[in-house]
Design a protein around this motif. Structure first.
Motif, PDB file in Angstrom:
ATOM      1  N   VAL A   1       0.848  -1.189   0.000  1.00  0.00           N
ATOM      2  CA  VAL A   1       0.000   0.000   0.000  1.00  0.00           C
ATOM      3  C   VAL A   1       0.885   1.241   0.000  1.00  0.00           C
ATOM      4  CG1 VAL A   1      -1.752   1.304   1.282  1.00  0.00           C
ATOM      5  CG2 VAL A   1      -1.867  -1.208   1.192  1.00  0.00           C
ATOM      6  N   GLU A   2       1.844   1.265   0.898  1.00  0.00           N
ATOM      7  CA  GLU A   2       2.779   2.385   0.994  1.00  0.00           C
ATOM      8  C   GLU A   2       4.009   1.917   1.750  1.00  0.00           C
ATOM      9  OE1 GLU A   2       4.001   4.939  -0.383  1.00  0.00           O
ATOM     10  OE2 GLU A   2       2.460   6.451   0.053  1.00  0.00           O
ATOM     11  N   GLU A   3       5.165   2.505   1.414  1.00  0.00           N
ATOM     12  CA  GLU A   3       6.386   2.176   2.137  1.00  0.00           C
ATOM     13  C   GLU A   3       7.178   3.442   2.440  1.00  0.00           C
ATOM     14  OE1 GLU A   3       9.186  -0.208  -0.167  1.00  0.00           O
ATOM     15  OE2 GLU A   3       8.029   0.198  -1.975  1.00  0.00           O
ATOM     16  N   TYR A   4       7.807   3.442   3.594  1.00  0.00           N
ATOM     17  CA  TYR A   4       8.613   4.576   4.046  1.00  0.00           C
ATOM     18  C   TYR A   4       9.999   4.053   4.419  1.00  0.00           C
ATOM     19  CZ  TYR A   4       3.910   6.531   4.643  1.00  0.00           C
ATOM     20  OH  TYR A   4       2.605   6.934   4.452  1.00  0.00           O
ATOM     21  N   ASP A   5      11.033   4.549   3.741  1.00  0.00           N
ATOM     22  CA  ASP A   5      12.392   4.098   4.022  1.00  0.00           C
ATOM     23  C   ASP A   5      12.921   4.647   5.340  1.00  0.00           C
ATOM     24  OD1 ASP A   5      12.564   2.584   1.745  1.00  0.00           O
ATOM     25  OD2 ASP A   5      13.375   4.210   0.517  1.00  0.00           O
ATOM     26  N   HIS A   6      12.546   5.866   5.645  1.00  0.00           N
ATOM     27  CA  HIS A   6      13.047   6.505   6.872  1.00  0.00           C
ATOM     28  C   HIS A   6      11.878   7.168   7.599  1.00  0.00           C
ATOM     29  CE1 HIS A   6      17.179   5.808   5.580  1.00  0.00           C
ATOM     30  NE2 HIS A   6      16.855   6.307   4.407  1.00  0.00           N
ATOM     31  N   TYR A   7      11.070   6.367   8.214  1.00  0.00           N
ATOM     32  CA  TYR A   7       9.914   6.880   8.939  1.00  0.00           C
ATOM     33  C   TYR A   7      10.394   7.438  10.276  1.00  0.00           C
ATOM     34  CZ  TYR A   7       5.096   7.168  10.566  1.00  0.00           C
ATOM     35  OH  TYR A   7       3.878   7.627  11.012  1.00  0.00           O
ATOM     36  N   GLN A   8      10.032   8.681  10.528  1.00  0.00           N
ATOM     37  CA  GLN A   8      10.467   9.343  11.762  1.00  0.00           C
ATOM     38  C   GLN A   8       9.432   9.118  12.865  1.00  0.00           C
ATOM     39  OE1 GLN A   8      13.540  10.763  12.046  1.00  0.00           O
ATOM     40  NE2 GLN A   8      13.818   9.983   9.951  1.00  0.00           N
ATOM     41  N   PHE A   9       9.712   8.164  13.745  1.00  0.00           N
ATOM     42  CA  PHE A   9       8.811   7.896  14.854  1.00  0.00           C
ATOM     43  C   PHE A   9       8.957   8.974  15.928  1.00  0.00           C
ATOM     44  CE2 PHE A   9       9.397   3.610  13.069  1.00  0.00           C
ATOM     45  CZ  PHE A   9       8.064   3.222  12.933  1.00  0.00           C
ATOM     46  N   LYS A  10       7.849   9.320  16.546  1.00  0.00           N
ATOM     47  CA  LYS A  10       7.889  10.275  17.644  1.00  0.00           C
ATOM     48  C   LYS A  10       8.569   9.639  18.854  1.00  0.00           C
ATOM     49  CE  LYS A  10       5.383  13.257  15.328  1.00  0.00           C
ATOM     50  NZ  LYS A  10       5.972  14.492  14.787  1.00  0.00           N
TER      51      LYS A  10
ATOM     52  N   ILE B   1       7.426  -3.285  10.317  1.00  0.00           N
ATOM     53  CA  ILE B   1       8.304  -2.225  10.822  1.00  0.00           C
ATOM     54  C   ILE B   1       9.670  -2.826  11.108  1.00  0.00           C
ATOM     55  CG2 ILE B   1       8.664  -0.522  12.641  1.00  0.00           C
ATOM     56  CD1 ILE B   1       5.615  -0.583  13.123  1.00  0.00           C
ATOM     57  N   HIS B   2      10.701  -2.317  10.424  1.00  0.00           N
ATOM     58  CA  HIS B   2      12.068  -2.775  10.657  1.00  0.00           C
ATOM     59  C   HIS B   2      12.936  -1.551  10.861  1.00  0.00           C
ATOM     60  CE1 HIS B   2      16.153  -4.226   9.402  1.00  0.00           C
ATOM     61  NE2 HIS B   2      15.791  -5.196  10.207  1.00  0.00           N
ATOM     62  N   ASN B   3      13.258  -1.259  12.121  1.00  0.00           N
ATOM     63  CA  ASN B   3      13.953  -0.026  12.500  1.00  0.00           C
ATOM     64  C   ASN B   3      13.181   1.181  11.957  1.00  0.00           C
ATOM     65  OD1 ASN B   3      16.002  -1.382  13.920  1.00  0.00           O
ATOM     66  ND2 ASN B   3      17.118  -1.785  12.028  1.00  0.00           N
ATOM     67  N   GLU B   4      13.740   1.891  10.956  1.00  0.00           N
ATOM     68  CA  GLU B   4      13.038   3.072  10.427  1.00  0.00           C
ATOM     69  C   GLU B   4      12.234   2.747   9.168  1.00  0.00           C
ATOM     70  OE1 GLU B   4      15.970   6.063   9.758  1.00  0.00           O
ATOM     71  OE2 GLU B   4      16.018   6.699  11.850  1.00  0.00           O
TER      72      GLU B   4
END
Length: 495
Positions: free
Chosen positions: A95-104, A255-258
């Motif tokens: 659906v969507e992928e984020y290579d560097h997702y910034q978690f709060k 979810i794998h790290n970021e």
């Protein structure tokens, strides 16, 4: 993945669930779209899977940072080919992928962000692919009815962190688009779906669950919490009903790290379950067998030997996929040989039922591994799963077994051109045995794999040109034999 009421999923996330009718037109018009497919593969064989995707689908696969996953683009007209891949365990559409997702930093803010994410995602194309996937599986008769026994996808080293969503069940109303598209579908209906026609808007609820696979130690939340909150937002957005077992749709939150990937599962159970009906205590996954077979590159008319065949998983996979070679499967346990024979018969019956040629280029023998009834220098490839010394055999016995079987394998294998692909977790013992067999075997390559949570090695060996009977290794005596001789000598001296 399992089925879902078609049209209700076709909702534009930007305008909410009420806009499903505009998307449904695209889904039923037969337009070809390109999407990204994710696949879980045996850890260590990601490159092998990528090669197969390139060969059979013509797409360049990208290997994920999270070991055991690959991603590749595919057009919807080639979706059926994806299910024919031999190296993949589970499939999902991204659906969507984020290579560097910034978690709060705080857990509350992160979970709130995940809830808000659900309504912002571009669900449309992924759900259209899911819908097409469902119709393909029905046409091919994949459905067996109901998802009650649906098994969770096999992930690799991150299995310990996998958790299902714990969600509340809320009532829902099915959309008109759901009813319309349902009427167009094949009448082979799941126990969780009903043919609603075009009249009753509340004829059937769509059931779903969210599965979170998480790896990494810098997250402020657990897999359970992420799946629960994200799943709750998906439920509110689509007005689906949560069900942990008899679900129609499985939404994946990886979810794998970021790295964050949201997907919809396309397989109900792992594709590695395709060959075996009679399992043993250490049955190899067919996808791992395929990876091992590709390592040795079988050629037409090759004689391929599995001297410790167990349930016959490796030679069966070879006989089906690389069927221009001939396979000999053997074991010293009657029960193992019987399982292999039963698995071969199962495949032959299945092929006959489908109207295809039932014969397989494979034979089964009961034998002594260290004294094979095979002519010297007559085998092209030896491929086997050696005892790890845990569930089968023991580490102590391996110190005698490994040198003996490597020597016997060297005898039957063709000098100069023969190869061996051997899987073992007893790395220390195997390395010592190989070092003693230096005149007969040369190690070319090692692939590190995960087998049931154990870190094991797949070793590709090349048979040297030395003729058997002319090297010091031919007369190597096992440690047990040497010990017994030493004890006899001591007894004589004492007497």
């Amino acid at each position: 993945m399992s089925s879902i009421e078609d049209g209700a999923a076709e909702q534009d996330p930007n305008t909410g669930p009420s806009s499903s009718s505009s998307t449904e037109t695209d889904a039923t018009s037969g337009d070809i779209i390109t999407v990204t497919i994710g696949a879980t593969v045996p850890t260590g064989f990601e490159h092998t899977a990528a090669e197969e995707v390139k060969e059979k689908i013509g797409a360049d696969a990208r290997i994920s940072k999270d070991r055991g996953r690959i991603y590749f683009p595919v057009t919807t007209d080639k979706l059926f080919q994806v299910h024919l891949l031999r190296s993949v365990d589970n499939l999902f559409v991204v659906v969507e992928e984020y290579d560097h997702y910034q978690f709060k930093e705080s857990k509350e803010e992160t979970l709130m962000e995940l809830q808000q994410l659900a309504s912002k995602l571009p669900w449309t194309n992924a759900l259209e692919v899911w819908k097409l996937n469902r119709s393909l599986k029905k046409k091919k008769g994949y459905r067996k009815g109901g998802n009650g026994t649906k098994s969770k996808p096999d992930s690799e080293a991150t299995d310990a962190t996998v958790a299902d969503a714990e969600q509340q069940e809320l009532p829902q109303a099915a959309s008109a688009a759901e009813s319309q598209t349902k009427a167009e579908s094949v009448p082979d209906v799941e126990s969780s779906t009903l043919d609603s026609g075009e009249v009753a808007p509340e004829a059937k609820l769509i059931k779903f669950r969210v599965t979170c696979n998480r790896a990494g130690d810098k997250h402020s939340f657990s897999s359970n919490e992420a799946a629960r909150d994200f799943g709750g937002a998906v439920q509110e957005f689509f007005q689906w009903k949560a069900d942990m077992t008899k679900f129609d749709v499985e939404v994946l939150l990886n979810i794998h790290n970021e790295e964050v990937v949201i997907g919809i599962a396309l397989t109900e159970e792992s594709l590695h379950r395709r060959n075996i009906s009679h399992f043993g205590p250490t049955t190899l996954r067919s996808t791992l067998c395929y990876g091992m077979l590709r390592l040795c590159k079988p050629q037409a008319s090759d004689i391929i030997l599995d001297p410790m065949c167990g349930t016959g998983a490796i030679p069966l996979e070879g006989a089906i996929e690389f069927n221009s070679s001939f396979y000999i499967a053997g074991d010293n346990y009657d029960m193992a040989v019987n399982r292999t024979v039963n698995n071969i018969c199962h495949i032959q019956k299945r092929r006959a039922d489908k109207g295809s040629a039932s014969g397989l280029p494979i034979d089964t023998v009961r034998w002594d591994l260290c004294n094979l009834p095979i002519r010297t220098s007559s085998v092209d490839i030896i491929i086997t799963d050696m005892p790890f010394g845990k569930r089968m055999g023991s580490r102590k016995k391996n110190w005698d077994l490994y040198p003996s079987c490597l020597r016997e394998m060297a005898r039957v294998c063709r000098p100069g051109s023969g190869k061996a692909v051997l899987l073992t977790q007893d790395k220390k013992c195997f390395s010592k045995a190989i070092s003693r067999m230096g005149g007969l075997w040369r190690k070319l390559h090692t692939v590190w794999v995960n087998v049931g949570g154990l870190h094991a090695g797949v070793y590709l060996l090349k048979r040297t040109g030395a003729m058997f009977g002319q090297t010091p290794e031919d007369v190597y005596e096992s440690r047990g034999a040497l010990n017994s001789q030493g004890e006899d000598k001591e007894d004589k001296e004492l007497s």
